[in-house]
Design a protein around this motif. Structure first.
Motif, PDB file in Angstrom:
ATOM      1  N   ARG A  72       0.243   3.317   4.608  1.00 28.01           N
ATOM      2  CA  ARG A  72       0.225   4.594   3.910  1.00 28.01           C
ATOM      3  C   ARG A  72       1.458   4.767   3.023  1.00 28.01           C
ATOM      4  O   ARG A  72       1.406   5.445   1.986  1.00 28.01           O
ATOM      5  CB  ARG A  72       0.160   5.726   4.944  1.00 28.01           C
ATOM      6  CG  ARG A  72       0.097   7.104   4.344  1.00 28.01           C
ATOM      7  CD  ARG A  72       0.047   8.169   5.437  1.00 28.01           C
ATOM      8  NE  ARG A  72      -0.006   9.506   4.883  1.00 28.01           N
ATOM      9  CZ  ARG A  72      -0.027  10.608   5.609  1.00 28.01           C
ATOM     10  NH1 ARG A  72       0.016  10.527   6.931  1.00 28.01           N
ATOM     11  NH2 ARG A  72      -0.088  11.796   5.032  1.00 28.01           N
ATOM     12  N   SER A  73       2.565   4.163   3.389  1.00 23.75           N
ATOM     13  CA  SER A  73       3.808   4.268   2.627  1.00 23.75           C
ATOM     14  C   SER A  73       3.734   3.582   1.267  1.00 23.75           C
ATOM     15  O   SER A  73       4.594   3.793   0.417  1.00 23.75           O
ATOM     16  CB  SER A  73       4.954   3.648   3.424  1.00 23.75           C
ATOM     17  OG  SER A  73       4.724   2.253   3.608  1.00 23.75           O
ATOM     18  N   GLY A  74       2.719   2.723   1.071  1.00 21.88           N
ATOM     19  CA  GLY A  74       2.626   1.918  -0.142  1.00 21.88           C
ATOM     20  C   GLY A  74       3.130   0.502   0.041  1.00 21.88           C
ATOM     21  O   GLY A  74       2.953  -0.341  -0.838  1.00 21.88           O
ATOM     22  N   HIS A  93       3.254  -0.312  -4.903  1.00 22.37           N
ATOM     23  CA  HIS A  93       2.454   0.908  -4.898  1.00 22.37           C
ATOM     24  C   HIS A  93       3.311   2.114  -4.506  1.00 22.37           C
ATOM     25  O   HIS A  93       4.104   2.047  -3.564  1.00 22.37           O
ATOM     26  CB  HIS A  93       1.271   0.764  -3.949  1.00 22.37           C
ATOM     27  CG  HIS A  93       0.279  -0.270  -4.385  1.00 22.37           C
ATOM     28  ND1 HIS A  93      -0.630  -0.059  -5.397  1.00 22.37           N
ATOM     29  CD2 HIS A  93       0.066  -1.539  -3.946  1.00 22.37           C
ATOM     30  CE1 HIS A  93      -1.365  -1.148  -5.562  1.00 22.37           C
ATOM     31  NE2 HIS A  93      -0.952  -2.054  -4.694  1.00 22.37           N
ATOM     32  N   GLN A  94       3.103   3.210  -5.216  1.00 19.51           N
ATOM     33  CA  GLN A  94       3.863   4.428  -4.966  1.00 19.51           C
ATOM     34  C   GLN A  94       3.166   5.349  -3.963  1.00 19.51           C
ATOM     35  O   GLN A  94       3.755   6.306  -3.483  1.00 19.51           O
ATOM     36  CB  GLN A  94       4.076   5.183  -6.280  1.00 19.51           C
ATOM     37  CG  GLN A  94       4.854   4.389  -7.320  1.00 19.51           C
ATOM     38  CD  GLN A  94       6.220   3.968  -6.815  1.00 19.51           C
ATOM     39  OE1 GLN A  94       7.016   4.811  -6.410  1.00 19.51           O
ATOM     40  NE2 GLN A  94       6.496   2.671  -6.828  1.00 19.51           N
ATOM     41  N   LYS A  95       1.908   5.035  -3.659  1.00 14.46           N
ATOM     42  CA  LYS A  95       1.141   5.810  -2.688  1.00 14.46           C
ATOM     43  C   LYS A  95       0.447   4.848  -1.735  1.00 14.46           C
ATOM     44  O   LYS A  95       0.643   3.638  -1.801  1.00 14.46           O
ATOM     45  CB  LYS A  95       0.127   6.708  -3.410  1.00 14.46           C
ATOM     46  CG  LYS A  95       0.774   7.775  -4.293  1.00 14.46           C
ATOM     47  CD  LYS A  95      -0.282   8.655  -4.944  1.00 14.46           C
ATOM     48  CE  LYS A  95       0.357   9.740  -5.807  1.00 14.46           C
ATOM     49  NZ  LYS A  95      -0.674  10.603  -6.443  1.00 14.46           N
ATOM     50  N   GLU A 114      -4.270   4.571  -3.362  1.00 13.19           N
ATOM     51  CA  GLU A 114      -4.285   5.964  -3.806  1.00 13.19           C
ATOM     52  C   GLU A 114      -3.717   6.158  -5.203  1.00 13.19           C
ATOM     53  O   GLU A 114      -4.010   7.163  -5.859  1.00 13.19           O
ATOM     54  CB  GLU A 114      -3.512   6.815  -2.793  1.00 13.19           C
ATOM     55  CG  GLU A 114      -3.757   8.298  -2.901  1.00 13.19           C
ATOM     56  CD  GLU A 114      -3.028   9.088  -1.826  1.00 13.19           C
ATOM     57  OE1 GLU A 114      -3.152  10.326  -1.842  1.00 13.19           O
ATOM     58  OE2 GLU A 114      -2.344   8.485  -0.975  1.00 13.19           O
ATOM     59  N   ASP A 115      -2.920   5.224  -5.672  1.00 14.15           N
ATOM     60  CA  ASP A 115      -2.337   5.361  -7.013  1.00 14.15           C
ATOM     61  C   ASP A 115      -3.268   4.884  -8.128  1.00 14.15           C
ATOM     62  O   ASP A 115      -2.926   4.976  -9.306  1.00 14.15           O
ATOM     63  CB  ASP A 115      -0.983   4.640  -7.101  1.00 14.15           C
ATOM     64  CG  ASP A 115      -1.064   3.148  -6.814  1.00 14.15           C
ATOM     65  OD1 ASP A 115      -2.189   2.610  -6.668  1.00 14.15           O
ATOM     66  OD2 ASP A 115       0.006   2.500  -6.723  1.00 14.15           O
ATOM     67  N   ASN A 137      -6.913   8.224 -10.089  1.00 15.61           N
ATOM     68  CA  ASN A 137      -6.758   8.517  -8.668  1.00 15.61           C
ATOM     69  C   ASN A 137      -7.254   7.330  -7.831  1.00 15.61           C
ATOM     70  O   ASN A 137      -7.238   6.210  -8.316  1.00 15.61           O
ATOM     71  CB  ASN A 137      -7.447   9.832  -8.287  1.00 15.61           C
ATOM     72  CG  ASN A 137      -8.884   9.901  -8.767  1.00 15.61           C
ATOM     73  OD1 ASN A 137      -9.566   8.884  -8.856  1.00 15.61           O
ATOM     74  ND2 ASN A 137      -9.350  11.100  -9.090  1.00 15.61           N
ATOM     75  N   THR A 138      -7.735   7.572  -6.627  1.00 18.06           N
ATOM     76  CA  THR A 138      -7.872   6.527  -5.622  1.00 18.06           C
ATOM     77  C   THR A 138      -8.910   5.459  -5.930  1.00 18.06           C
ATOM     78  O   THR A 138     -10.046   5.757  -6.317  1.00 18.06           O
ATOM     79  CB  THR A 138      -8.226   7.190  -4.273  1.00 18.06           C
ATOM     80  OG1 THR A 138      -7.196   8.126  -3.943  1.00 18.06           O
ATOM     81  CG2 THR A 138      -8.348   6.168  -3.166  1.00 18.06           C
TER      82      THR A 138
END
Length: 299
Positions: A72-74, A93-95, A114-115, A137-138
């Motif tokens: 989840r942290s990316g 990844h930022q998301k 998600e990014d 978005n995702t």
């Protein structure tokens, strides 16, 4: 055809990811806990916490002795299961990262989430080779064709986007789902791509031109995983509706429903992931009820 064999307990929070281990009769699970867990199908028991994680795990992918853990942290952890150590942490990844897949002929890993970006990583030195935007978005799920020449991305806008794996150019967009695409698989015979969505529909796209050939009202709610049996002509689906369904992969006949509502053993919350054991003997399911259920399959 398929019967409940065992329920493995121990996770304290919802589980989102499953992966087979390199060694037979072993698999991994992970989710909103603090670790990736190793289980034995031989003893139907907990083996160990394989590695700690700092945030929820949404996907895992094994390649030889490497386990890629998407969080989840990316961040994506690269864990060597033989040396039992983290070799690298992939950071782009930022998301949240929702899926990772291997493209073996290019020695690459691809990731998305998600990014709305896809990142392409080298399996030689884990460097970032390339990245490109898909949507704003995702992107929820990745499927790689059996010849590895095409990559399908299931997106939040309900569109499946097909890319050429050689240069990541967009080939086509498949528009028939009315809600986000949440599951995606190429069939082992390379005759079609099948997709599942929050619209509860299964869509069958005939290859090589991706014409839609079937639309099946498969579940009551979102379809979160599709898993083809490794050797037999069957596939399984699972859903937010708490059911597992077994289908004929040739004519899409429904063979079996596993659900508490149908008076069979089953999960009591959303089912998030399915995998078959490497030998095809077991179907493994897990979800928000924190249970890992093992089902025995007989063709």
């Amino acid at each position: 055809m398929i019967t409940h064999l065992h329920t493995l307990s121990g996770h304290q929070n919802p589980i989102y990811a499953l992966a087979n281990a390199a060694k037979a009769a072993t698999f991994y699970s992970a989710g909103n806990d603090k670790g990736v867990v190793e289980w034995s199908l031989a003893t139907m028991a907990f083996v160990k916490v394989l590695l700690p994680v700092q945030s929820s795990v949404y996907a895992m992918q094994r390649h030889d002795n490497l386990l890629f853990v998407a969080q989840r942290s990316g961040l994506i952890l690269v864990f060597d299961v033989m040396q039992e150590k983290i070799l690298s942490t992939l950071s782009y990844h930022q998301k949240a990262v929702f899926d990772v897949k291997i493209i073996a002929y290019k020695n690459e890993l691809i990731s998305t989430g998600e990014d709305g970006m896809v990142a392409v990583w080298s399996l030689k030195d884990f460097s970032l080779l390339y990245h490109f935007p898909v949507i704003q978005n995702t992107v929820r799920v990745i499927a790689v064709s059996n010849d590895e020449k095409e990559v399908a991305l299931g997106c939040k806008d309900g569109i499946i986007r097909i890319y050429n794996s050689e240069d990541y150019t967009l080939i086509t967009e498949l528009k028939d789902h009315s809600l986000p695409v949440t599951s995606l698989q190429y069939d082992p015979g390379s005759s079609y791509l099948i997709s599942g969505s929050r619209d509860a529909q299964l869509k069958v796209w005939t290859l090589p031109d991706y014409t839609i050939s079937n639309s099946i009202p498969a579940h009551m709610f979102g379809i979160y995983s599709i898993a083809f049996h490794p050797t037999e002509p069957f596939f399984a689906t699972c859903s937010q509706d708490k059911s597992i369904k077994l289908w004929d992969s040739r004519n899409f006949k429904l063979y079996k429903i596993l659900s508490l509502e149908k008076n069979t053993p089953g999960h009591f919350h959303s089912i998030n992931k399915l995998i078959w054991s490497g030998d095809g003997r077991y179907l493994i399911s897990t979800g928000d009820d924190r249970q890992v259920m093992v089902w025995e399959f007989n063709a």
